[in-house]
Design a protein around this motif. Structure first.
Motif, PDB file in Angstrom:
ATOM      1  N   MET A  13     101.292 -57.540 132.767  1.00 47.38           N
ATOM      2  CA  MET A  13      99.841 -57.391 132.621  1.00 47.38           C
ATOM      3  C   MET A  13      99.155 -57.616 133.964  1.00 47.38           C
ATOM      4  N   LYS A  55      94.305 -60.836 136.123  1.00 48.87           N
ATOM      5  CA  LYS A  55      93.163 -61.435 135.416  1.00 48.87           C
ATOM      6  C   LYS A  55      93.554 -61.836 133.999  1.00 48.87           C
ATOM      7  N   ILE A  56      94.286 -60.965 133.320  1.00 48.75           N
ATOM      8  CA  ILE A  56      94.718 -61.274 131.949  1.00 48.75           C
ATOM      9  C   ILE A  56      95.707 -62.429 131.963  1.00 48.75           C
ATOM     10  N   GLN A  57      96.613 -62.465 132.958  1.00 47.99           N
ATOM     11  CA  GLN A  57      97.579 -63.559 133.059  1.00 47.99           C
ATOM     12  C   GLN A  57      96.880 -64.890 133.272  1.00 47.99           C
TER      13      GLN A  57
END
Length: 320
Positions: free
Chosen positions: A170, A173-175
């Motif tokens: 991913m 930012k999502i992590q």
């Protein structure tokens, strides 16, 4: 002349490589032209070197696997309780504790599981990188992890899979969002989880060590806080070796030592462009329940991942 020639040519093997070749084929090279004609300067040098390194890494994997198998066979044939675990407390429903002690590498299997988990996820990464199956190797390592009877290891495996095949692919930012989400959830459920596990001897031991460390830091001087008390000296301060990687480094190497350790891991992650996280995430989960300062597998594999991440920097043959 030879040295200038080496510096000017980016397609030549390193000095130590072709020195080894010269010794093996026992030919005396008298001129630069002889070296050129000997196919030591070649267009596929990078491929040649990496084939050589690939073979070394495959040997490293199989030697590590062999050592783990021997350790497992010995431990299973010599059942023994880990140090600090009371036989009365264990009881019949926790029979697996008999196979957690008496190992050749460690007095309890949580430390052993650290090494096996590192190698297992490296083999998974290695197989994806080279588009190989390696099912036998991965299956053997997985069975060896299960036979450590380490519950932290059993948690590390699915979390490692989750990161490698899902979260790790991913966006950053999502992590980061998922990291803080998991952190908040963990903090929220921790009191309930601890209260339900207090009767477990392993959990009770870890909570006892944590309480001792908190008491220790209430009265610590500045120098031990900054620089620590030295490797393995925490066993002289506490009743048992602290079952947490970060706590051990904080006590033994001090705040500055722990800070340098974290910067080192951040360096590995940065230089490898995040590839080191595929091994580091399950490793980090495991060492929250156990620890050992001496982890050669971790640093050997970190070097390998950094090397290949750099080599494939402009290549699509890298896990992403």
């Amino acid at each position: 002349k030879l040295w200038n020639f080496i510096i000017e040519n980016d397609k030549i093997l390193p000095v130590y490589i072709y020195t080894e070749l010269i010794n093996k084929i026992k030919i005396n090279f008298s001129t630069i032209e002889d070296i050129k004609l000997s196919v030591i300067v070649r267009e596929d040098n990078d491929e040649y070197i990496n084939d050589y390194i690939d073979n070394l890494i495959n040997k490293f994997i199989y030697i590590s696997l062999g050592v783990f198998i021997i350790e497992c066979l010995w431990r299973m044939s010599h059942p023994s309780l880990p140090k600090g675990v009371d036989e009365v407390v264990v009881g019949a429903d926790r029979w697996f504790y008999l196979f957690k002690g008496g190992g050749l590498m460690y007095s309890e299997t949580n430390g052993l599981a650290i090494h096996i988990i590192i190698v297992y996820f490296f083999v998974v990464w290695w197989s994806l990188l080279h588009k190989k199956n390696m099912l036998i190797e991965k299956s053997c390592l997985l069975v060896l992890i299960i036979l450590t009877f380490s519950r932290a290891a059993l948690i590390s495996i699915p979390l490692g899979w989750l990161y490698m095949y899902c979260i790790g692919r991913m966006s950053k930012k999502i992590q980061i969002f998922l990291f803080f989400l998991v952190l908040v959830i963990t903090i929220a459920v921790m009191p309930t989880l601890i209260s339900n596990l207090e009767s477990d001897p392993s959990t009770a031991m870890k909570l006892s060590v944590f309480a001792e460390i908190l008491e220790y830091y209430k009265h610590i001087d500045l120098l031990p806080f900054l620089y620590g008390i030295g490797n393995y000296n925490s066993m002289n301060v506490f009743s048992i070796y602290a079952h947490n990687y970060l706590l051990v480094f904080l006590v033994e190497m001090g705040f500055l030592g722990l800070l340098l350790l974290l910067f080192q891991f951040l360096f590995f992650i940065k230089v490898s462009r995040g590839q080191f996280l595929f091994v580091f995430v399950p490793f980090f989960v495991q060492v929250m329940s156990s620890t050992t300062i001496f982890i050669p597998h971790l640093y050997i594999i970190a070097a390998i991942i950094v090397y290949y991440s750099t080599y494939y920097e402009k290549d699509k043959n890298i896990i992403s």
